[in-house]
Structure formats: C-alpha cells, structure tokens
Design an enzyme around this catalytic site. Structure first.
Site, PDB file in Angstrom:
ATOM      1  N   VAL A   1      22.847  61.555   5.357  1.00 37.97           N
ATOM      2  CA  VAL A   1      23.243  62.513   4.331  1.00 37.97           C
ATOM      3  C   VAL A   1      23.831  61.762   3.144  1.00 37.97           C
ATOM      4  CG1 VAL A   1      24.715  64.495   3.801  1.00 37.97           C
ATOM      5  CG2 VAL A   1      23.817  64.206   6.116  1.00 37.97           C
ATOM      6  N   CYS A   2      23.422  62.133   1.956  1.00 37.38           N
ATOM      7  CA  CYS A   2      24.056  61.633   0.737  1.00 37.38           C
ATOM      8  C   CYS A   2      24.348  62.843  -0.145  1.00 37.38           C
ATOM      9  CB  CYS A   2      23.185  60.606   0.022  1.00 37.38           C
ATOM     10  SG  CYS A   2      21.688  61.291  -0.718  1.00 37.38           S
ATOM     11  N   ARG A   3      24.689  62.609  -1.359  1.00 38.04           N
ATOM     12  CA  ARG A   3      25.070  63.718  -2.242  1.00 38.04           C
ATOM     13  C   ARG A   3      23.914  64.696  -2.459  1.00 38.04           C
ATOM     14  NH1 ARG A   3      25.023  64.942  -7.619  1.00 38.04           N
ATOM     15  NH2 ARG A   3      26.724  66.258  -8.318  1.00 38.04           N
TER      16      ARG A   3
ATOM     17  N   ILE B   1      24.634  66.804   0.659  1.00 39.67           N
ATOM     18  CA  ILE B   1      25.910  67.504   0.780  1.00 39.67           C
ATOM     19  C   ILE B   1      26.011  68.637  -0.247  1.00 39.67           C
ATOM     20  CG2 ILE B   1      27.284  66.003  -0.719  1.00 39.67           C
ATOM     21  CD1 ILE B   1      28.449  67.249   2.692  1.00 39.67           C
TER      22      ILE B   1
END
Length: 80
Positions: free
Chosen positions: A41-43, A69
């Site tokens: 998961v990243c932004r 996210i």
C-alpha cells in the site's frame, strides 16, 4: 505492508500494517514472512505496484491495493 514514505504515514496508515518505505525494502525483507501473502500500500497505488513487483521477484506473493491509502480513507475505513 506499506510502501508509504515517512511523511505519508503521518497522514494515516492502516492498523496492523508493517511500515517499510520503498527505499528500505531490500534491506528489510527479513521482516516479512515469505509464506504470508503481502498487499503493498502507498498513498495512491503507484509506488506500491513497484514494491509488489520487487517482492514477487524476491519470492514473495504480493499484490497492490488499488487506489492506495487515499481510496481506503475515502471509503471511510479507519487509519491510525
């Protein structure tokens, strides 16, 4: 796990996620269990795709969370 950078973690992270910035991934692979599938998961979901590819090449089973996210928070799901 997260591909979030430190400044992004301050904006929210999924509870229970292991925070490993993308640049630290190879040095910290030992912190991940290769028998457990990983969702990176990243932004926004872009860097996490690169992280998932690197994990798959290292022998892990990894995928990325579409939308990152940002999508998680827009769905009203909790962050810490």
């Amino acid at each position: 796990m997260t591909g979030l950078e430190d400044f992004e973690v301050a904006q929210g992270m999924i509870s229970g996620a292991v925070h490993i910035p993308m640049g630290d991934l190879h040095a910290r692979l030992h912190e991940l269990d290769p028998t457990v599938p990983v969702v990176a998961v990243c932004r926004s979901g872009n860097r996490s795709a690169t992280v998932a590819d690197a994990l798959n090449q290292a022998g892990f089973t990894a995928s990325t969370m579409t939308g990152g996210i940002i999508a998680w928070q827009r769905a009203g799901l909790p962050t810490i």
